[in-house]
Design an enzyme around this catalytic site. Structure first.
Site, short mmCIF file in Angstrom:
data_model
loop_
_atom_site.label_atom_id
_atom_site.label_comp_id
_atom_site.label_asym_id
_atom_site.label_seq_id
_atom_site.Cartn_x
_atom_site.Cartn_y
_atom_site.Cartn_z
N ASP A 127 0.83 -1.21 0.00
CA ASP A 127 0.00 0.00 0.00
C ASP A 127 0.86 1.25 0.00
O ASP A 127 2.05 1.21 0.31
CB ASP A 127 -0.97 0.00 1.20
CG ASP A 127 -0.25 0.08 2.55
OD1 ASP A 127 0.84 -0.54 2.69
OD2 ASP A 127 -0.75 0.76 3.46
N GLU A 191 0.29 -1.23 5.74
CA GLU A 191 1.36 -0.71 6.60
C GLU A 191 1.17 0.76 6.91
O GLU A 191 1.45 1.21 8.02
CB GLU A 191 2.72 -0.93 5.92
CG GLU A 191 3.93 -0.68 6.82
CD GLU A 191 4.40 0.77 6.88
OE1 GLU A 191 5.21 1.08 7.77
OE2 GLU A 191 3.96 1.60 6.05
#
Ligand SMILES: *[C@@H]1O[C@H](CO)[C@@H](O)[C@H](O)[C@H]1NC(C)=O
Ligand SMILES: *[C@@H]1O[C@H](CO)[C@@H](O)[C@H](O)[C@H]1NC(C)=O
Length: 503
Positions: A127, A191
């Protein structure tokens, strides 16, 4: 990397790394990595093109984490299909088991031929933080190549690692390489918003299987160029510890009243006085504890007079250096738990004394303190039991990972740096002040190393979570080469004989 300062001024960044990157390479350089049949990390022209094109394609998929509740799941699904197509050999290999965790995270188990060797793990996250087009030279999800750079969100944080790890493995498998030591590849998908769906779940899965890791490597620091004043040489910083975090809500609840006859004290007054005391009373300076002091004194040799003398004699100059570190807000963050007042809410109407006042404080906890100690400090500084404390989120600082001559993971990284980047002869352990997914894996290993094998300059550092994030094609190809070498080195590394003290 989550929770990073967005636009760090150049000078601050310089200072950050001056003090964050500290200590000379600890291991003996002469220890060679002996390989039986090594595969040279040389890639054909065609492969070089494939390597960079694969990264561009990854950048074009906007796998944005907007908040812990909201991410672009369409893009995350598309990304999962993309890696299957970009790395067919990895997905076909009988040595590799691929699992999807929590719908969008990926765990690869690569089975080595020698089950007596303890496995390790390579980590990255798929991400990225949001990017509007404003301020960008090229659209952030274009993956355009210009002047030798691939541009876009995620080129440094952290699709470069996602793609480089899988790319290196793909290239090794194409060359019929069979790993001896098993390893895992863990790719989290959230994350940037705490990693509770991705990394935390992958870690729980591995723990339930009784896995123990020799070490793991995640993002977090780089090979720094021009960060340290008066030090022209690049410095490879391998972070061995990450600060903890505590989000604390403070709340005062009083009886509401009319503003025409106010009580002596209001919820707003009580809370602001306490908050002000907190801001005026910094947490204790911990310089001298944790890796910083040792590493500063070891880096001393790289400097000329008088810095070298000061750093070499911290027994004498420690109070001065410790004070100097406090002066700058970035270096200050390396020596203590920081207190940041981030939210304050009270009141709804001009003539009503509000019952409730609330404030939120974000603490970043020094490796030598615990969440509990910080809470105790906060209570004693505020010294007012009308204030309720509520912990919204907390994470203990990670334990300090070893960086001595016996530390397998650290030595392996250091030796791979020295063989892939012969121009880098300073390798230092450091402190990471941001948070990464690696914190969820502390139960699996005591060797957590944060290192991206990329040359980074201060302007690149500011682009992470900022505008114009980009990676040079050269830098990216070297990252692939580094991992290609690292995997082989992990198979051939011979641990040094224990050092015997004479009696
Ligand atoms: C989510 O990703 C898809 C591509 O996978 C893209 O078409 C769409 O615009 C993205 N949505 C947002 C809100 O960014
Ligand atoms: C680590 O292990 C302990 C004991 O089994 C467990 O309570 C804890 O949740 C684990 N931590 C993580 C981050 O997985």
């Amino acid at each position: 990397m989550a929770g990073r300062v967005v636009a760090l001024p150049a000078q601050a960044a310089v200072l950050l790394f001056f003090f964050a990157s500290v200590s000379e390479s600890t291991g003996p350089r002469s220890r060679e990595i002996r390989g039986a049949s090594r595969i040279p990390s040389q890639f054909s022209e065609e492969e070089r093109v494939t390597i960079k094109e694969a990264l561009k394609g990854a950048i074009q998929i906007p796998t944005v984490s907007f908040s812990p509740e909201e991410s672009n799941t369409t893009a995350l699904t598309e990304f999962g299909e993309y890696i299957r197509q970009a790395f067919p050999t990895v997905f076909r290999s009988s040595l590799i088991r691929h699992e999807v965790v929590e719908e969008y995270s990926h765990l690869f188990t690569v089975r080595g031929s020698d089950s007596s060797l303890q496995p390790y793990m390579l980590m990255a996250h798929t991400d990225v933080v949001p990017a509007s087009e404003e301020g960008w030279e090229v659209p952030p999800f274009s993956g355009l190549e210009r002047d030798g750079f691939i541009h876009g969100r995620g080129t440094l944080d952290n699709k470069n690692s996602v793609m480089a790890i899988l790319q290196a493995l793909e290239l090794l498998l194409i060359r019929k390489y069979t790993p001896k030591r098993s390893f895992f590849i863990a790719l989290g998908h959230d994350e940037e918003v705490y990693g509770t769906k991705g990394a935390q779940k992958i870690s729980a899965l591995l723990q339930s299987r009784g896995v123990r890791l020799a070490f793991l490597v995640d993002e977090g620091s780089f090979i720094l160029e021009d960060f340290i004043p008066k030090l022209k040489k690049p410095v490879a910083m391998i972070s061995v510890v990450e600060k903890g975090a505590l989000d604390l809500m403070l709340q005062v609840n009083m009886t509401p009243g009319h503003s025409s006859a106010p009580p002596k004290e209001t919820s707003i007054g009580i809370l602001s006085a306490a908050i002000s005391r907190l801001e005026q009373t910094p947490m204790p300076n911990m310089f001298g504890r944790g890796p910083l002091k040792k590493t500063l004194s070891l880096l001393a040799n790289e400097f000329s007079f008088p810095t070298n003398i000061v750093l070499r004699n911290l027994w004498l100059f420690r109070p001065i250096v410790s004070r100097l570190m406090e002066r700058n807000h970035i270096t200050n963050a390396l020596v203590r738990t920081t207190t940041a007042l981030t939210m304050f809410n009270a009141g709804i109407k001009v003539n009503v004394i509000p019952p409730l006042a609330q404030a939120t404080i974000n603490f970043r906890i020094h490796p030598s303190q615990t969440v509990h100690e910080v809470l105790e400090h906060v209570k004693s500084i505020m010294a007012d039991d009308r204030i309720e404390l509520r912990v919204l989120r907390s994470a203990e600082p990670l334990p300090i990972s070893p960086s001595d001559a016996q530390a397998f993971g650290y030595q392996l990284l250091q030796q791979t740096v020295q063989s892939v980047f012969p121009e880098v002869n300073i390798v230092v352990p450091g402190i990471c002040i941001a948070n990464t997914d690696s914190r969820y894996y502390a139960n699996l290993t005591n060797g957590i190393y944060l290192f991206n094998p990329l040359f980074l300059q201060p302007q690149d550092f500011r682009s992470i979570h900022g505008v114009n994030e980009r990676i040079s094609v050269q830098n990216y190809q070297n990252q692939v080469k580094f991992i290609f070498e690292l995997i082989q080195n992990a198979d051939t590394y011979t641990e040094p004989a224990p050092h015997l003290h004479e009696l």
